[in-house]
Write an enzyme that holds these catalytic residues in place. Structure first.
Site, PDB file in Angstrom:
ATOM      1  N   ARG A  61      13.325 -22.407  17.741  1.00 36.99           N
ATOM      2  CA  ARG A  61      12.227 -21.483  18.002  1.00 36.99           C
ATOM      3  C   ARG A  61      11.201 -22.088  18.947  1.00 36.99           C
ATOM      4  NH1 ARG A  61      11.288 -17.118  14.490  1.00 36.99           N
ATOM      5  NH2 ARG A  61       9.504 -16.796  15.839  1.00 36.99           N
TER       6      ARG A  61
ATOM      7  N   GLY B  78      15.259 -16.768  20.993  1.00 36.18           N
ATOM      8  CA  GLY B  78      15.732 -16.532  19.639  1.00 36.18           C
ATOM      9  C   GLY B  78      15.434 -15.139  19.127  1.00 36.18           C
TER      10      GLY B  78
ATOM     11  N   ASP C 117      16.317 -12.343  29.744  1.00 33.97           N
ATOM     12  CA  ASP C 117      16.891 -12.857  28.506  1.00 33.97           C
ATOM     13  C   ASP C 117      17.838 -11.841  27.878  1.00 33.97           C
ATOM     14  OD1 ASP C 117      15.031 -14.725  29.139  1.00 33.97           O
ATOM     15  OD2 ASP C 117      13.805 -14.485  27.340  1.00 33.97           O
TER      16      ASP C 117
END
Length: 331
Positions: A112, A118, A163
């Site tokens: 994290r 994440g 992402d």
């Protein structure tokens, strides 16, 4: 029947430090780490809490460490927001969902707050599970946008498309976030690159937690929005690095990425306030002879190494800066 889905961590190879600026980038999947969803039919819709979602702690120090690692809310807000957005999408598309409920559970091994995405991995895995459960097809090029608005609109998280694109497409992907195309179609131009064309890559992430990415990006966003010349010029140059990198890979010149990646980071430093601890990590990797740049917004770096001797040197030297080195499993 239990549905099991997964999404992986990611690392930015070349290109814009953030994808909200209509730039270009190349990213890879880092399958060493992932988020998984388990989903099965049940009488009521139930989200299973994980340890990071609970509010009982062994001590004040345990609470402090848990909040530092996992944030204040754990993963349940992401699950709730993802289910809501999936329902919204189906309603907008005129898709009538059957009256079925489910129990959902998530797991994540992605470190994290070091820029390996994440949170979005949890949402991508969730959407995949919901699509299977309700037998709904969402076009691949649209899925990253749905994942992004789950985080931005529902939870107020600073997020861009890069992402989510690499986590939906996986492997290695070149992305051109052409402004006109995004405004008209809701997605950019995404091209898969054969991972076999990639050079020898390492990823190193800080085991001491880094800054949250949204806070790192905020100043550049303001300067970009007002059209500051330096920011516009540097972001254009960084986007060009991604384009040059794609061409080099396609022409079998993967060694060219060494200099491109170093230049990518050096350009970033012209407009971002990069923490000194992160600069030391970059410089330590380069002192070993490897290239080095941020893999995301800070806390994780990526680069090219020459041989096993150099990789071993990276293991030793970067450990001095609380960094763990891995070889990313892309395919």
């Amino acid at each position: 029947m239990i549905i099991e889905t997964r999404a992986y961590a990611r690392a930015g190879l070349l290109g814009n430090p953030s994808d909200g600026f209509y730039g270009k980038t190349i990213s890879i999947s880092v399958r060493n780490f992932g988020a998984s969803i388990s989903l099965y039919e049940s009488p009521e819709l139930h989200i299973e809490a994980q340890p990071q979602d609970l509010s009982t702690f062994r001590s004040i120090f345990h609470l402090r460490d848990t909040v530092s690692m996992l944030g204040y809310n754990g993963g349940i807000p992401l699950i709730k927001a993802g289910i809501k957005k999936f329902g919204d999408y189906c309603e907008e598309q005129g898709i009538r969902l059957p009256n079925r409920n489910f129990t959902v559970r998530y797991r994540s091994s992605i470190p994290r707050q070091v820029g390996m995405s994440g949170s979005s991995a949890i949402v991508v895995a969730l959407f995949r599970a919901l699509m299977q459960f309700y037998k709904v097809e969402i076009p691949l090029e649209i899925l990253p946008q749905l994942v992004m608005v789950t985080e931005t609109e529902e939870l107020g998280i600073t997020a861009g498309l890069q992402d989510r694109v690499i986590q939906c497409y996986e492997g290695c992907v070149y992305m051109d976030f052409d402004k006109q195309m995004i405004l008209e179609k809701g997605h950019g131009k995404y091209e898969r690159i054969n991972p076999e064309l990639l050079p020898k890559l390492y990823v190193a992430y800080n085991t001491n937690l880094s800054k949250v990415s949204g806070k790192v990006h905020s100043d550049v966003r303001t300067r970009y929005d007002r059209g500051e010349e330096l920011v516009m010029d540097v972001l254009g140059q960084i986007a060009q690095k991604a384009e040059d990198g794609k061409k080099a890979l396609m022409e079998g010149r993967s060694d060219d990425l060494h200099q491109l990646m170093n230049e990518n980071f050096d350009l970033r430093c012209k407009i971002y306030n990069v923490p000194e601890s992160n600069k030391k990590l970059i410089n330590a990797a380069r002192a070993c002879g490897a290239s080095a740049k941020f893999a995301g917004s800070g806390g994780t770096i990526i680069g090219i190494y020459r041989d096993d001797d150099m990789l071993n040197q990276l293991f030793v030297e970067l450990k001095k800066y609380n960094a763990r080195v891995i070889k990313p499993f892309v395919v």
